[in-house]
Motif scaffolding. Sequence first.
Motif, mmCIF file in Angstrom:
data_model
loop_
_atom_site.group_PDB
_atom_site.id
_atom_site.type_symbol
_atom_site.label_atom_id
_atom_site.label_comp_id
_atom_site.label_asym_id
_atom_site.label_seq_id
_atom_site.Cartn_x
_atom_site.Cartn_y
_atom_site.Cartn_z
ATOM 1 N N VAL A 154 10.079 -7.497 -5.297
ATOM 2 C CA VAL A 154 8.805 -8.035 -5.788
ATOM 3 C C VAL A 154 7.640 -7.568 -4.925
ATOM 4 C CG1 VAL A 154 7.476 -10.147 -6.117
ATOM 5 C CG2 VAL A 154 9.824 -10.033 -6.917
ATOM 6 N N LEU A 155 7.807 -7.595 -3.603
ATOM 7 C CA LEU A 155 6.697 -7.178 -2.745
ATOM 8 C C LEU A 155 6.447 -5.677 -2.860
ATOM 9 C CD1 LEU A 155 7.505 -5.687 0.237
ATOM 10 C CD2 LEU A 155 8.480 -7.951 0.620
ATOM 11 N N SER A 156 7.512 -4.896 -3.075
ATOM 12 C CA SER A 156 7.326 -3.461 -3.308
ATOM 13 C C SER A 156 6.578 -3.224 -4.608
ATOM 14 C CB SER A 156 8.683 -2.750 -3.350
ATOM 15 O OG SER A 156 9.360 -2.898 -2.125
ATOM 16 N N LEU A 157 6.924 -4.007 -5.635
ATOM 17 C CA LEU A 157 6.220 -3.910 -6.913
ATOM 18 C C LEU A 157 4.752 -4.272 -6.752
ATOM 19 C CD1 LEU A 157 6.349 -3.518 -10.002
ATOM 20 C CD2 LEU A 157 6.948 -5.939 -10.191
ATOM 21 N N ALA A 158 4.476 -5.289 -5.932
ATOM 22 C CA ALA A 158 3.094 -5.691 -5.695
ATOM 23 C C ALA A 158 2.300 -4.577 -5.030
ATOM 24 C CB ALA A 158 3.062 -6.954 -4.834
ATOM 25 N N LEU A 159 2.904 -3.920 -4.045
ATOM 26 C CA LEU A 159 2.231 -2.792 -3.405
ATOM 27 C C LEU A 159 1.983 -1.669 -4.414
ATOM 28 C CD1 LEU A 159 3.964 -2.485 0.091
ATOM 29 C CD2 LEU A 159 1.594 -3.092 -0.384
ATOM 30 N N GLY A 160 2.956 -1.482 -5.324
ATOM 31 C CA GLY A 160 2.791 -0.469 -6.362
ATOM 32 C C GLY A 160 1.595 -0.768 -7.250
ATOM 33 N N PHE A 161 1.431 -2.037 -7.637
ATOM 34 C CA PHE A 161 0.270 -2.417 -8.437
ATOM 35 C C PHE A 161 -1.017 -2.216 -7.648
ATOM 36 C CE2 PHE A 161 3.099 -4.676 -11.414
ATOM 37 C CZ PHE A 161 2.483 -4.321 -12.608
ATOM 38 N N GLY A 162 -0.961 -2.495 -6.341
ATOM 39 C CA GLY A 162 -2.133 -2.256 -5.510
ATOM 40 C C GLY A 162 -2.558 -0.803 -5.532
ATOM 41 N N LEU A 163 -1.579 0.087 -5.452
ATOM 42 C CA LEU A 163 -1.874 1.521 -5.517
ATOM 43 C C LEU A 163 -2.407 1.914 -6.889
ATOM 44 C CD1 LEU A 163 1.210 2.956 -3.575
ATOM 45 C CD2 LEU A 163 -1.143 2.793 -2.773
ATOM 46 N N LEU A 164 -1.875 1.284 -7.947
ATOM 47 C CA LEU A 164 -2.366 1.562 -9.296
ATOM 48 C C LEU A 164 -3.829 1.167 -9.429
ATOM 49 C CD1 LEU A 164 -1.822 2.395 -12.253
ATOM 50 C CD2 LEU A 164 -1.192 -0.002 -12.686
ATOM 51 N N PHE A 165 -4.183 -0.011 -8.899
ATOM 52 C CA PHE A 165 -5.579 -0.444 -8.958
ATOM 53 C C PHE A 165 -6.480 0.517 -8.178
ATOM 54 C CE2 PHE A 165 -3.775 -4.997 -9.317
ATOM 55 C CZ PHE A 165 -3.596 -4.826 -10.688
ATOM 56 N N LEU A 166 -5.983 1.005 -7.051
ATOM 57 C CA LEU A 166 -6.760 1.975 -6.274
ATOM 58 C C LEU A 166 -6.938 3.282 -7.036
ATOM 59 C CD1 LEU A 166 -5.401 1.580 -2.627
ATOM 60 C CD2 LEU A 166 -7.627 0.909 -3.510
ATOM 61 N N HIS A 167 -5.937 3.639 -7.832
ATOM 62 C CA HIS A 167 -6.009 4.876 -8.615
ATOM 63 C C HIS A 167 -7.174 4.834 -9.602
ATOM 64 C CE1 HIS A 167 -4.662 8.402 -10.861
ATOM 65 N NE2 HIS A 167 -4.756 7.689 -11.971
ATOM 66 N N TYR A 168 -7.449 3.655 -10.128
ATOM 67 C CA TYR A 168 -8.524 3.517 -11.106
ATOM 68 C C TYR A 168 -9.852 3.116 -10.471
ATOM 69 C CZ TYR A 168 -5.188 3.989 -14.900
ATOM 70 O OH TYR A 168 -4.243 4.474 -15.758
ATOM 71 N N TYR A 169 -9.814 2.821 -9.184
ATOM 72 C CA TYR A 169 -11.056 2.458 -8.498
ATOM 73 C C TYR A 169 -11.028 3.049 -7.093
ATOM 74 C CZ TYR A 169 -15.013 -0.350 -6.898
ATOM 75 O OH TYR A 169 -16.235 -0.761 -6.407
ATOM 76 N N THR A 170 -11.233 4.351 -7.016
ATOM 77 C CA THR A 170 -11.112 5.072 -5.750
ATOM 78 C C THR A 170 -12.190 4.674 -4.755
ATOM 79 O OG1 THR A 170 -12.397 6.887 -6.709
ATOM 80 C CG2 THR A 170 -9.994 7.056 -6.819
ATOM 81 N N ALA A 171 -13.315 4.111 -5.223
ATOM 82 C CA ALA A 171 -14.381 3.712 -4.314
ATOM 83 C C ALA A 171 -13.944 2.568 -3.398
ATOM 84 C CB ALA A 171 -15.619 3.295 -5.113
ATOM 85 N N PHE A 172 -12.857 1.901 -3.758
ATOM 86 C CA PHE A 172 -12.365 0.781 -2.969
ATOM 87 C C PHE A 172 -11.394 1.233 -1.876
ATOM 88 C CE2 PHE A 172 -9.549 -2.999 -2.448
ATOM 89 C CZ PHE A 172 -10.510 -3.898 -2.026
ATOM 90 N N ALA A 173 -11.155 2.543 -1.766
ATOM 91 C CA ALA A 173 -10.132 3.057 -0.851
ATOM 92 C C ALA A 173 -10.385 2.662 0.597
ATOM 93 C CB ALA A 173 -10.035 4.577 -0.974
ATOM 94 N N ALA A 174 -11.637 2.722 1.041
ATOM 95 C CA ALA A 174 -11.941 2.381 2.433
ATOM 96 C C ALA A 174 -11.646 0.907 2.710
ATOM 97 C CB ALA A 174 -13.405 2.698 2.741
ATOM 98 N N GLN A 175 -12.018 0.043 1.769
ATOM 99 C CA GLN A 175 -11.732 -1.377 1.934
ATOM 100 C C GLN A 175 -10.233 -1.643 1.894
ATOM 101 O OE1 GLN A 175 -14.902 -2.536 -1.153
ATOM 102 N NE2 GLN A 175 -14.758 -4.365 0.115
ATOM 103 N N ALA A 176 -9.507 -0.866 1.089
ATOM 104 C CA ALA A 176 -8.059 -1.036 1.003
ATOM 105 C C ALA A 176 -7.397 -0.703 2.330
ATOM 106 C CB ALA A 176 -7.492 -0.153 -0.113
ATOM 107 N N THR A 177 -7.884 0.344 2.991
ATOM 108 C CA THR A 177 -7.340 0.699 4.302
ATOM 109 C C THR A 177 -7.567 -0.422 5.302
ATOM 110 O OG1 THR A 177 -7.775 3.049 3.874
ATOM 111 C CG2 THR A 177 -7.426 2.399 6.163
ATOM 112 N N ALA A 178 -8.752 -1.036 5.240
ATOM 113 C CA ALA A 178 -9.048 -2.162 6.124
ATOM 114 C C ALA A 178 -8.137 -3.342 5.817
ATOM 115 C CB ALA A 178 -10.510 -2.564 5.985
ATOM 116 N N LEU A 179 -7.821 -3.556 4.538
ATOM 117 C CA LEU A 179 -6.922 -4.643 4.161
ATOM 118 C C LEU A 179 -5.506 -4.390 4.678
ATOM 119 C CD1 LEU A 179 -7.944 -5.512 0.498
ATOM 120 C CD2 LEU A 179 -7.869 -7.096 2.418
ATOM 121 N N LEU A 180 -5.075 -3.142 4.630
ATOM 122 C CA LEU A 180 -3.719 -2.813 5.060
ATOM 123 C C LEU A 180 -3.552 -2.929 6.565
ATOM 124 C CD1 LEU A 180 -2.905 0.265 2.782
ATOM 125 C CD2 LEU A 180 -1.799 -1.973 2.720
#
Length: 271
Positions: free
Chosen positions: A90-116
Amino acid sequence: MFEYDFMNNAFAAAGIAAIVAGVVGFFLVMRGQTFAGHALSHIGFAGATGAGMIGLDPLWGLLGFALAAGVGMGILGERISTRDVAIGVVLSLALGFGLLFLHYYTAFAAQATALLFGNVLAVERSTIAILAGLSVVTLTAVAAIMRPLVFASLQPELAEAKGVPLRLVSTAFLAIVAMAVSECAQIVGVLLVFTLMVGPPAAAHRLTTGLWSGVSVSAGLALVEAWLGITIAYYSDWPVSFCISVLSALVYFGALALPQLLGWIPKQQVS
């Protein structure tokens, strides 16, 4: 370094999150649910990226997804202890969805790195206010369920026989863990939540035998590691999360080695 507002904000945010992580993490380690706590942070990442994609504050997405997952795990009750594989999927699937959302919103990539990986040096005053509010709610909730939580953690069979609602206690506690994870992720990121929520509490369990002393030592260690990590990062230009992670590991391994070291010291010196 206290001449800079961003450093003052970092110390304030880290202090709030560290104390909450130390207190909640102590009971998380006591109950043997550290993997479930780690899973909540990964699941929350999908919520954070999804919130960013639709223009909301990632903190609320992280909190919402983590809370939903925590309640779901609590409803499963004691069965989650035998479902580590399912939780991992389930947690791997959640990370996969996170990557999918980033794929459609690349402007959020910097914030995603900070979240990780965390970016406490970029915390704003408005975020500190939110963290303070969440911390009050979290610690109040811990205090409200502490007696049945400790009873259910140490003697679950007897607690159930005495009428303690184990499933309700488990659900409430994992919801509390979800709030603590959301706060801790703002400091060290979702991938390093173990740094503050497991390292200091695990060391405290090795160094203390009482409940209140254990909770106090756990919160104190988390606070010292967070503040010292920020200080080291300021003077060394290393990532803050790395410094906190190293300190957490050193303290834990030191707690493991302390009994062996004391065994080599004559008793009159130990006393």
